[in-house]
Design a protein around this motif. Structure first.
Motif, PDB file in Angstrom:
ATOM      1  N   TRP A   1     -22.911  -6.343 -14.106  1.00 25.82           N
ATOM      2  CA  TRP A   1     -21.764  -6.499 -14.995  1.00 25.82           C
ATOM      3  C   TRP A   1     -20.530  -5.751 -14.494  1.00 25.82           C
ATOM      4  N   ASP A   2     -20.570  -5.278 -13.257  1.00 25.99           N
ATOM      5  CA  ASP A   2     -19.418  -4.591 -12.665  1.00 25.99           C
ATOM      6  C   ASP A   2     -18.482  -5.637 -12.060  1.00 25.99           C
ATOM      7  N   PRO A   3     -17.278  -5.825 -12.618  1.00 25.10           N
ATOM      8  CA  PRO A   3     -16.394  -6.884 -12.101  1.00 25.10           C
ATOM      9  C   PRO A   3     -15.993  -6.670 -10.652  1.00 25.10           C
TER      10      PRO A   3
ATOM     11  N   LYS B   1     -18.275  -8.285  -8.302  1.00 23.71           N
ATOM     12  CA  LYS B   1     -18.382  -9.737  -8.404  1.00 23.71           C
ATOM     13  C   LYS B   1     -17.164 -10.452  -7.835  1.00 23.71           C
ATOM     14  N   ILE B   2     -16.053  -9.721  -7.654  1.00 25.17           N
ATOM     15  CA  ILE B   2     -14.838 -10.346  -7.132  1.00 25.17           C
ATOM     16  C   ILE B   2     -15.090 -10.907  -5.742  1.00 25.17           C
TER      17      ILE B   2
ATOM     18  N   ASN C   1     -19.357  -5.440  -1.571  1.00 21.56           N
ATOM     19  CA  ASN C   1     -19.586  -4.553  -2.700  1.00 21.56           C
ATOM     20  C   ASN C   1     -20.522  -3.421  -2.277  1.00 21.56           C
TER      21      ASN C   1
END
Length: 373
Positions: free
Chosen positions: A305-307, A310-311, A315
């Protein structure tokens, strides 16, 4: 306050059919916060964000809040890292001191950001859009269409579209000069021209500046980072320090040799800011975002749930592979995208789950085995 009156020669001389540009008065942009100047805010905000976000991830570590999303176990942090937390924090503070001095220098070389000219700048873009329409009849002529006839046929039903086909000529669009009641009538911009001009000025140009800065920093860091692995001297004297953390954690993101930290991070981000021609206010947000992204990339968690994770595919999980002995010659890209790794064949390919499982099991076995007397 500086009073500047824009010329309106275009409404009375060579191109009288162009709308006049508005007058404007400019003044310095007010500080974002009333209790601190933008000069100091732009310097300290990335550092505050660095330690606040690092503290959050540290608390997650300490209380083991999301063990299911950990990339490494607590035992691995204790056994595999070759730098103490004190050494990491100390070197991060050294790099942040260098960043502070560099940020102050960059801020002092910036021009004072002014406000009050926005409507004029939008009108300039609207004028460019109007002038670009002059080429439309010629372009249609190349494909055998009569723009003048098309324009005439829709003049009564679709006057704006008719004006486009006429090469940006809108005889029905007028306004009173300077907005003064009873003043002379002069050409006016179409609603769609102003809307497009505002989109260009307020959205597309800042988006391009931000994209350019991101692309530049990614390119700068990829090739410097890769060079520090290829060149034995640079790796031994500079980059090896960062790789003392086989198990990265959030506030170790800037754990570097001071020279590497300046070249890779500080100089790269500073050049990206200057070359992109960002405003000082926009640059402040860019530096903040870059800092937060860097911390997140070293947080040690694969959070669904870490935006920021996900971008792009670059990461924490992606960069963590680079910190492992079996992935150290891959995944050089940082901090935003993985384009250079994909283009130049340095992206790690294959399943890593078994490798991570073996590392975890080895650390667990060492932790549970009795100490030799």
């Amino acid at each position: 306050m500086v009073d500047i009156t824009a010329t309106m020669a275009n409404s009375t001389t060579a191109m009288p059919d162009l709308p006049p540009l508005p007058n404007y008065t400019v003044s310095p942009l007010p500080d974002l916060l009333p209790f601190v100047s933008d000069f100091w805010l732009s310097i300290v905000l990335p550092h505050i964000a660095y330690w606040v976000l690092s503290f959050i991830f540290h608390m997650i570590d300490v209380y083991d809040l999301f063990p299911q999303y950990r990339l490494h176990t607590p035992e691995e942090i204790t056994q595999r890292n070759h730098a103490t937390r004190f050494e990491v924090a100390r070197d991060v503070l050294v790099e942040q001191a260098i960043q502070t001095a560099t940020a102050a220098f960059l801020s002092m070389t910036d021009q004072v950001q002014l406000v009050g000219k926005e409507s004029y700048d939008v009108a300039v873009w609207a004028t460019r859009i109007r002038l670009a329409q002059r080429a439309f009849p010629t372009i249609l002529g190349f494909v055998g269409l009569n723009a003048a006839a098309i324009s005439k046929s829709m003049a009564s039903t679709h006057p704006l579209l008719s004006g486009v086909f006429a090469g940006g000529r809108y005889p029905s669009l007028t306004m009173e000069l300077g907005g003064v009641s009873g003043g002379p009538q002069v050409p006016a911009f179409a609603t769609w021209e102003l809307a497009l001009a505002k989109l260009i000025y307020w959205v597309l140009i800042p988006a391009f500046q931000f994209w350019f800065a991101v692309a530049f920093l990614d390119t700068w860091q990829y090739f410097w980072h890769r060079a520090m692995h290829v060149n034995k001297w640079m790796y031994t004297h500079w980059h090896a320090r960062h790789h003392r953390l086989y198990v990265p954690y959030a506030y170790g993101a800037l754990y570097n040799h001071p020279v590497e930290g300046f070249v890779l991070d500080t100089a790269g981000a500073g050049l990206a800011y200057k070359l992109s021609l960002m405003s000082p206010r926009m640059g402040m947000w860019y530096f903040l975002f870059s800092t937060v992204k860097t911390v997140d990339d070293h947080c040690g968690y694969n959070l669904p749930w870490d935006p920021l994770q996900k971008i792009t595919s670059n990461n924490a999980a992606y960069h963590d592979i680079h910190h492992q002995s079996w992935g150290i010659k891959t995944n050089f890209s940082q901090p935003f995208f993985t384009i250079w790794d994909r283009w130049l064949g340095t992206r790690y390919e294959g399943d890593v789950s078994k490798k991570y499982e073996r590392i975890r099991q080895s650390a667990a076995n060492k932790s549970s085995s009795p100490k030799s007397e």
